[in-house]
Structure formats: C-alpha cells, structure tokens
Design a protein around this motif. Structure first.
Motif, mmCIF file in Angstrom:
data_model
loop_
_atom_site.group_PDB
_atom_site.id
_atom_site.type_symbol
_atom_site.label_atom_id
_atom_site.label_comp_id
_atom_site.label_asym_id
_atom_site.label_seq_id
_atom_site.Cartn_x
_atom_site.Cartn_y
_atom_site.Cartn_z
ATOM 1 N N SER A 30 0.824 -1.321 0.042
ATOM 2 C CA SER A 30 -0.003 -0.131 0.175
ATOM 3 C C SER A 30 0.785 1.336 -0.015
ATOM 4 O O SER A 30 0.421 2.193 -0.118
ATOM 5 N N GLY A 31 2.062 1.061 0.201
ATOM 6 C CA GLY A 31 3.087 2.223 -0.033
ATOM 7 C C GLY A 31 3.270 3.000 1.189
ATOM 8 O O GLY A 31 3.332 4.104 1.402
ATOM 9 N N ALA A 32 3.023 2.377 2.215
ATOM 10 C CA ALA A 32 2.866 2.958 3.835
ATOM 11 C C ALA A 32 4.455 3.608 3.784
ATOM 12 O O ALA A 32 5.284 3.062 3.439
ATOM 13 N N PRO A 33 4.439 4.435 4.879
ATOM 14 C CA PRO A 33 5.891 4.897 5.107
ATOM 15 C C PRO A 33 6.875 3.929 5.818
ATOM 16 O O PRO A 33 6.402 2.915 6.507
ATOM 17 N N MET A 34 8.071 4.124 5.573
ATOM 18 C CA MET A 34 9.126 2.969 6.071
ATOM 19 C C MET A 34 8.980 2.597 7.579
ATOM 20 O O MET A 34 9.212 1.555 7.968
ATOM 21 N N GLU A 35 8.737 3.852 8.206
ATOM 22 C CA GLU A 35 8.652 3.702 9.723
ATOM 23 C C GLU A 35 7.460 2.626 10.017
ATOM 24 O O GLU A 35 7.610 2.006 11.231
ATOM 25 N N VAL A 36 6.463 2.507 9.456
ATOM 26 C CA VAL A 36 5.403 1.619 9.762
ATOM 27 C C VAL A 36 5.851 0.163 9.409
ATOM 28 O O VAL A 36 5.771 -0.558 10.398
ATOM 29 N N ILE A 37 6.655 -0.004 8.304
ATOM 30 C CA ILE A 37 7.105 -1.506 8.085
ATOM 31 C C ILE A 37 8.257 -1.648 9.329
ATOM 32 O O ILE A 37 8.286 -2.775 9.678
ATOM 33 N N GLU A 38 9.122 -0.568 9.721
ATOM 34 C CA GLU A 38 9.961 -0.812 10.709
ATOM 35 C C GLU A 38 9.380 -1.293 12.104
ATOM 36 O O GLU A 38 9.601 -2.099 12.818
ATOM 37 N N ASN A 39 8.073 -0.582 12.312
ATOM 38 C CA ASN A 39 7.658 -0.806 13.502
ATOM 39 C C ASN A 39 7.081 -2.171 13.468
ATOM 40 O O ASN A 39 6.922 -2.921 14.643
ATOM 41 N N LEU A 40 6.399 -2.582 12.363
ATOM 42 C CA LEU A 40 5.784 -3.881 12.372
ATOM 43 C C LEU A 40 6.807 -4.968 12.685
ATOM 44 O O LEU A 40 6.584 -5.937 13.158
ATOM 45 N N GLN A 41 7.854 -4.901 11.947
ATOM 46 C CA GLN A 41 9.011 -5.794 12.099
ATOM 47 C C GLN A 41 9.583 -5.766 13.613
ATOM 48 O O GLN A 41 10.166 -6.933 13.691
ATOM 49 N N GLU A 42 9.271 -4.886 14.218
ATOM 50 C CA GLU A 42 9.917 -4.641 15.721
ATOM 51 C C GLU A 42 8.996 -5.593 16.660
ATOM 52 O O GLU A 42 9.295 -5.828 17.737
ATOM 53 N N ILE A 43 7.649 -5.679 16.162
ATOM 54 C CA ILE A 43 6.992 -6.535 17.002
ATOM 55 C C ILE A 43 7.239 -7.999 17.366
ATOM 56 O O ILE A 43 7.786 -8.661 16.221
ATOM 57 N N GLU A 44 7.362 -8.513 18.583
ATOM 58 C CA GLU A 44 7.582 -9.699 18.821
ATOM 59 C C GLU A 44 6.575 -10.918 18.317
ATOM 60 O O GLU A 44 5.567 -10.532 19.002
ATOM 61 N N ASP A 45 7.070 -11.388 17.422
ATOM 62 C CA ASP A 45 6.045 -12.323 16.768
ATOM 63 C C ASP A 45 5.966 -13.772 17.543
ATOM 64 O O ASP A 45 7.095 -14.380 17.394
ATOM 65 N N GLU A 46 4.863 -14.130 17.949
ATOM 66 C CA GLU A 46 4.569 -15.513 18.514
ATOM 67 C C GLU A 46 3.536 -16.159 17.775
ATOM 68 O O GLU A 46 2.767 -17.025 18.104
ATOM 69 N N GLY A 47 3.497 -15.685 16.503
ATOM 70 C CA GLY A 47 2.325 -16.176 15.432
ATOM 71 C C GLY A 47 0.979 -15.733 15.823
ATOM 72 O O GLY A 47 -0.002 -16.294 15.549
ATOM 73 N N ASP A 48 1.022 -14.546 16.257
ATOM 74 C CA ASP A 48 -0.355 -13.882 16.991
ATOM 75 C C ASP A 48 -1.201 -13.459 16.001
ATOM 76 O O ASP A 48 -0.500 -13.035 14.694
ATOM 77 N N VAL A 49 -2.462 -13.262 15.835
ATOM 78 C CA VAL A 49 -3.279 -12.798 14.853
ATOM 79 C C VAL A 49 -3.900 -11.490 15.580
ATOM 80 O O VAL A 49 -4.313 -11.416 16.848
ATOM 81 N N TYR A 50 -3.701 -10.262 14.739
ATOM 82 C CA TYR A 50 -4.193 -9.244 15.471
ATOM 83 C C TYR A 50 -5.472 -8.646 14.728
ATOM 84 O O TYR A 50 -5.626 -8.862 13.803
ATOM 85 N N GLU A 51 -6.462 -8.078 15.778
ATOM 86 C CA GLU A 51 -7.821 -8.159 15.483
ATOM 87 C C GLU A 51 -7.906 -6.532 15.057
ATOM 88 O O GLU A 51 -8.885 -6.140 14.197
ATOM 89 N N SER A 52 -7.083 -5.680 15.524
ATOM 90 C CA SER A 52 -7.137 -4.382 14.999
ATOM 91 C C SER A 52 -5.884 -3.556 15.471
ATOM 92 O O SER A 52 -4.834 -4.005 15.982
ATOM 93 N N ILE A 53 -5.826 -2.452 14.871
ATOM 94 C CA ILE A 53 -4.487 -1.481 15.373
ATOM 95 C C ILE A 53 -4.387 -1.312 16.753
ATOM 96 O O ILE A 53 -3.335 -1.162 17.349
ATOM 97 N N GLU A 54 -5.559 -1.304 17.700
ATOM 98 C CA GLU A 54 -5.723 -1.031 19.112
ATOM 99 C C GLU A 54 -4.505 -2.187 19.620
ATOM 100 O O GLU A 54 -4.032 -2.210 20.766
#
Length: 73
Positions: A30-54
């Motif tokens: 979608s062409g989001a700013p690079m900071e968005v992608i960097e923030n998402l990459q920093e999330i500790e992933d345990e296979g969670d499914v996120y229901e919303s931005i909250e």
C-alpha cells in the motif's frame, strides 16, 4: 518502536484480523511509510493474529477521543 497517528492511519484499512507478516505485506503493497514497516518488524512475533490497530498500538485514539459531535456537521 514508536507510533504516531499519521503512521497508524496507514494500517486503518488493513485486512484485519491479520498476522505480523500479513500486515508487513499490506504496508509494503500500500506504500505505507518505511517507519510503519520498521515498527511492524519490531513486534515480537509469536504467531499472533491481531484483530485491530489497537492490539499493536494500545494508545490508538478512538472516535470517542475526539471532542466534536459528528451529527453537528
């Protein structure tokens, strides 16, 4: 990791619920700013499914946080 309203809005139309990888893919396509992608990459992933931005940014303002009445306009 830091979020601002401007960055978080980039994920408002994401295909919720979504995994971390799906959100990164969406942000990239979608062409989001690079900071968005960097923030998402920093999330500790345990296979969670996120229901919303909250679930990613608990301080994301809701419509109740704004002081105007939509019916007035």
């Amino acid at each position: 990791m830091y979020w601002t309203l401007e960055l978080a809005i980039s994920l408002e139309d994401a295909p919720w619920p979504a995994t971390k990888e799906e959100l990164i893919d969406y942000a990239t396509r979608s062409g989001a700013p690079m900071e968005v992608i960097e923030n998402l990459q920093e999330i500790e992933d345990e296979g969670d499914v996120y229901e919303s931005i909250e679930e990613i940014w608990p301080d994301y303002p809701s419509k109740d946080d704004f002081l105007w009445d939509e019916e007035e306009y």
